[in-house]
Design a protein around this motif. Structure first.
Motif, PDB file in Angstrom:
ATOM      1  N   ILE B  72       0.857  -1.193   0.000  1.00  0.00           N
ATOM      2  CA  ILE B  72       0.000   0.000   0.000  1.00  0.00           C
ATOM      3  C   ILE B  72       0.886   1.234   0.000  1.00  0.00           C
ATOM      4  O   ILE B  72       1.799   1.360   0.819  1.00  0.00           O
ATOM      5  CB  ILE B  72      -0.911   0.029   1.258  1.00  0.00           C
ATOM      6  CG1 ILE B  72      -1.765  -1.238   1.324  1.00  0.00           C
ATOM      7  CG2 ILE B  72      -1.782   1.284   1.280  1.00  0.00           C
ATOM      8  CD1 ILE B  72      -2.559  -1.374   2.593  1.00  0.00           C
ATOM      9  N   ALA B  74       0.721   5.412   0.337  1.00  0.00           N
ATOM     10  CA  ALA B  74      -0.129   6.551   0.696  1.00  0.00           C
ATOM     11  C   ALA B  74       0.475   7.816   0.110  1.00  0.00           C
ATOM     12  O   ALA B  74       1.690   7.979   0.065  1.00  0.00           O
ATOM     13  CB  ALA B  74      -0.224   6.663   2.200  1.00  0.00           C
ATOM     14  N   ARG B  79      -0.888  11.710   3.984  1.00  0.00           N
ATOM     15  CA  ARG B  79      -0.133  10.451   3.848  1.00  0.00           C
ATOM     16  C   ARG B  79       0.562  10.044   5.146  1.00  0.00           C
ATOM     17  O   ARG B  79       0.687   8.866   5.433  1.00  0.00           O
ATOM     18  CB  ARG B  79       0.876  10.535   2.709  1.00  0.00           C
ATOM     19  CG  ARG B  79       1.993  11.557   2.895  1.00  0.00           C
ATOM     20  CD  ARG B  79       2.862  11.656   1.667  1.00  0.00           C
ATOM     21  NE  ARG B  79       3.910  12.657   1.812  1.00  0.00           N
ATOM     22  CZ  ARG B  79       3.738  13.955   1.626  1.00  0.00           C
ATOM     23  NH1 ARG B  79       2.541  14.409   1.287  1.00  0.00           N
ATOM     24  NH2 ARG B  79       4.728  14.806   1.784  1.00  0.00           N
ATOM     25  N   SER B  85       0.304   2.046   5.899  1.00  0.00           N
ATOM     26  CA  SER B  85       0.849   2.070   4.539  1.00  0.00           C
ATOM     27  C   SER B  85       2.294   1.552   4.551  1.00  0.00           C
ATOM     28  O   SER B  85       3.019   1.727   5.524  1.00  0.00           O
ATOM     29  CB  SER B  85       0.797   3.476   3.965  1.00  0.00           C
ATOM     30  OG  SER B  85       1.686   4.299   4.660  1.00  0.00           O
ATOM     31  N   LYS B  88       5.266   5.963   1.874  1.00  0.00           N
ATOM     32  CA  LYS B  88       4.604   7.246   1.648  1.00  0.00           C
ATOM     33  C   LYS B  88       5.361   7.965   0.526  1.00  0.00           C
ATOM     34  O   LYS B  88       6.576   8.087   0.595  1.00  0.00           O
ATOM     35  CB  LYS B  88       4.634   8.089   2.924  1.00  0.00           C
ATOM     36  CG  LYS B  88       3.854   7.440   4.061  1.00  0.00           C
ATOM     37  CD  LYS B  88       4.159   8.080   5.379  1.00  0.00           C
ATOM     38  CE  LYS B  88       3.510   7.455   6.576  1.00  0.00           C
ATOM     39  NZ  LYS B  88       3.207   6.052   6.607  1.00  0.00           N
ATOM     40  N   ALA B 264       3.190   1.421  -5.867  1.00  0.00           N
ATOM     41  CA  ALA B 264       3.134   0.307  -4.907  1.00  0.00           C
ATOM     42  C   ALA B 264       3.590  -0.966  -5.605  1.00  0.00           C
ATOM     43  O   ALA B 264       4.400  -1.733  -5.072  1.00  0.00           O
ATOM     44  CB  ALA B 264       1.715   0.152  -4.360  1.00  0.00           C
TER      45      ALA B 264
END
Lengths: 437, 272
Positions: B72, B74, B79, B85, B88, B264
């Motif tokens: 994941i 962000a 963020r 996550s 970032k 990602a």
């Protein structure tokens, strides 16, 4: 100058201030700071710097009546005042102090209450705000007997010092440095030398001291030596890893600004240089894992020094050069005891801010090469228009010529109402992504 | 084979979450970089709640659960607030990546979001070469248009269309959102045609962005992202200035999240 005030000043200088310093030092030892894994060990001489600057501000409150007091701009030829034994206060250095202690908006608003516009330089607003309200984190500053300003750094100082002169009804001496569009002209030097000659009788009258040419030559010698030692301090950052960072240099800049021409500044920079040379020999860096090297353009953002030194250090980034810290080492080699006035005119009028953008471009290009810089952080400063003008062109040209990556951030050096944390962070992080760190 | 794939056994999934000042968007991609689902929600006062809601919606649309996501990313202003996550990344890199993915000839990206606008220059691989952002002011952003639409009591969708119907343009001199609103109210009071005022407001935004475009320079094809790209009034005026058409995705608001999801995938493969 009264005898009692002189005696009190000398007592505080020889006994009072050292006793206070000793007391502070002994208290400080009890609270050792936790080492940060990203930063190298703190400089041993930082304590000595703190002592010198605290003592300078502390003693200033006893100087009134004991010595003539002058408020001076950072780019003024202070060496001449030293001949007359003036106690000098640098409002810009005081502004930086207020900024570092996060007092900027509070003191600026004292000037704004009187109608000074928020777009005016925040050093000027802090100084005027302090003059109107007496607010300062330095305890108390002495009211000046003389205001001394040079327009080689900006035009704002003229009007700012005129305001102070009018408000307190005290004399103001302006040193006018013609702007260098190309090379300096002989007529300009002559014009500046004439100004020095005119100043001397005025300075004698205000200070009550006689001008001594021998003393002046000696002071010029000390000033040149301190500035060249400061230059060597900065040059240690050419090594990999750099033994200090520009964030440290911003702090260690104080003596060359405020105490230039005094032996104490020279002594201090010799101690600092020795320590840095030792660090270079041992391979100790200011950032533990220096991977990329950066250059800073513009004045420091005083209220973010600590935060940003960590933000960059965590990513192995170290600032190794800055046009700002370099300004006090840049032209000082011109100083010459044999022709003190002519050489002083050159040294003070050829500084970066009194020069064309072409000069600044060449200077930055040279620094990027000499210091092996990988990236450039350009601060567009709300307060300092002469420093911020042309930055987008400089950035584009440096990018084209050297392929250097850069970022522009916006802030003020002391007034954090003109700073946006989130916006700046996004810009810096995008810059880190581009640098792949 | 199809059943196997359907159950998600062989596939890895990636999420990109863009938490902006106005809206939070989530995009879910599979390992072929095909978009399985997306969601757009208002951010509101609670970032974490908005993220949970948006992520939950996107996952249920894709028929996945959160533990099936391999990586994941962000992005956006919020963020830093997402605890789960894996990485970032700034929205600048994300918009550059998605613009390059959708329209490979893109070299300039104009993103106008809720509280800020950016012009990003990317290279032929989608890497950021240069960018500029608006300063500490909401003029030239989605919020400016939102406030002005509010002053006319017109929906944002109709606002752009009304601008296109103008016969002439009434220039708005103030760049400050608050002062511009007062200016608009006094123009309404003078019975000026609202389409003409609205056109002036759109020009004001476009002029502001145009200055930024010129700072970075126009290179290659231009892609627009962010909620304001849905506004035809802004797009038409910008195309006039550029003298060429602009690429716009059918859902320009999710381009930040899409870029985050693409990054990602890239980071997941790199780490593997």
């Amino acid at each position: 100058m009264s005898f009692a005030q002189k005696a009190r000043y000398n007592f505080m200088k020889d006994l009072g201030a050292p006793a206070l310093m000793w007391l502070r030092q002994s208290q400080r030892k009890k609270r050792p700071r936790k080492p940060n894994p990203y930063l190298g060990p703190p400089l041993k001489c930082a304590g000595r710097l703190r002592e010198i600057m605290t003592r300078h501000y502390y003693l200033s409150r006893f100087s009134k009546g004991a010595k003539p007091v002058a408020w001076v701009t950072s780019g003024a030829p202070v060496e001449l005042l030293r001949v007359f034994d003036f106690y000098t206060i640098y409002p810009e250095n005081h502004g930086a102090l207020c900024g570092a202690q996060k007092k900027g908006p509070e003191i600026c608003s004292e000037a704004e209450k009187k109608g000074y516009h928020p777009d005016l330089c925040s050093y000027a607003r802090i100084d005027l705000g302090h003059a109107f309200s007496g607010k300062t984190p330095a305890g108390r500053l002495p009211r000046p007997d003389l205001l001394f300003c040079a327009n080689n750094i900006c035009q704002t100082v003229l009007y700012w010092y005129k305001e102070l002169s009018y408000y307190w009804n005290i004399p103001l001496i302006i040193f006018d440095t013609p702007y260098n569009f190309q090379d300096i002209r002989e007529k300009d030097i002559e014009y500046m030398v004439c100004q020095f000659e005119e100043m001397i009788p005025e300075l004698e009258r205000i200070s009550g001291c006689k001008y001594s040419h021998d003393r002046f030559m000696k002071i010029i010698g000390i000033a040149r030596e301190s500035a060249s030692t400061w230059g060597r301090v900065l040059a240690t950052m050419k090594h990999r890893p750099a033994p200090i960072s520009i964030f440290d240099a911003f702090v260690h800049l104080a003596p060359i600004v405020s105490l230039r021409g005094l032996p104490i500044a020279l002594d201090y920079y010799r101690i600092l240089l020795d320590e840095l040379e030792e660090r270079v020999a041992k391979g100790i860096g200011a950032v533990t894992n220096e991977s990329k090297r950066l250059m800073w353009d513009n004045i420091a953002v005083w209220f973010k020094l600590r935060d940003w030194s960590l933000l960059f250090a965590e990513r192995g980034l170290n600032f190794v050069a800055a046009t700002y810290t370099n300004a006090w080492a840049e032209t000082i080699h011109y100083l010459d005891e044999m022709s003190p006035f002519e050489s002083m005119a050159r040294a003070y009028s050829l500084v970066v801010l009194n020069n064309s953008l072409n000069y600044r471009l060449k200077l930055m290009e040279q620094m990027i090469r000499d210091y092996q810089v990988d990236g450039l952080v350009i601060l567009s400063l709300r307060s300092c228009k002469p420093y911020s003008v042309g930055q987008y062109d400089l950035r584009r040209l440096l990018g084209e010529r050297l392929g250097i990556k850069s970022v522009v951030i916006e802030s003020d050096m002391t007034d954090f109402r003109a700073y946006s944390e989130e916006q700046t962070r996004t810009r810096l992080e995008a810059f880190f992504e581009a640098l792949e760190v | 084979m199809r059943l196997w794939r359907f159950k998600g056994l062989s596939m890895t999934y990636f999420a990109g979450i863009d938490i902006g000042s106005l809206t939070t968007e989530v995009v879910i991609l599979d390992s072929n970089a095909d978009m399985l689902s997306y969601s757009i929600n208002l951010t509101g006062a609670d970032c974490n709640e908005a993220v949970d809601q948006a992520l939950g919606q996107a996952l249920s649309r894709a028929g996945l659960s959160r533990d099936q996501l391999s990586f994941i990313v962000a992005t956006g202003y919020g963020r830093v607030t997402i605890p789960f996550s894996d990485k970032k990344i700034t929205e600048i890199s994300c918009h550059g990546t998605s613009a390059h993915h959708l329209f490979p000839d893109t070299e300039t990206v104009i993103d106008i979001g809720g509280q800020d606008s950016k012009v990003i220059r990317i290279d032929k691989e989608g890497k950021v070469l240069d960018f500029t952002m608006n300063d500490k002011c909401a003029a030239g952003t989605g919020r400016f248009l939102e406030v002005m639409a509010g002053a006319f009591r017109v929906s944002l969708e109709d606002f752009g269309q009304l601008s296109l119907k103008a016969e002439r343009e009434i220039p708005i001199s103030s760049v400050c959102t608050v002062f511009a609103e007062s200016e608009v109210i006094s123009l309404i009071a003078q019975n000026q045609a609202r389409e003409d005022i609205i056109r002036g407001l759109h020009s004001s935004v476009v002029n502001r962005i145009w200055n930024m475009v010129q700072t970075v320079g126009v290179h290659g094809a231009v892609t627009m992202s962010g909620g304001v790209a849905k506004n035809r009034g802004v797009v038409v005026l910008m195309e006039e200035k550029l003298g060429k058409p602009i690429h716009i995705h059918t859902e320009p608001q999710i381009m930040g999240a899409l870029g985050a999801a693409l990054l990602a995938k890239r980071h997941f493969l790199q780490e593997k």
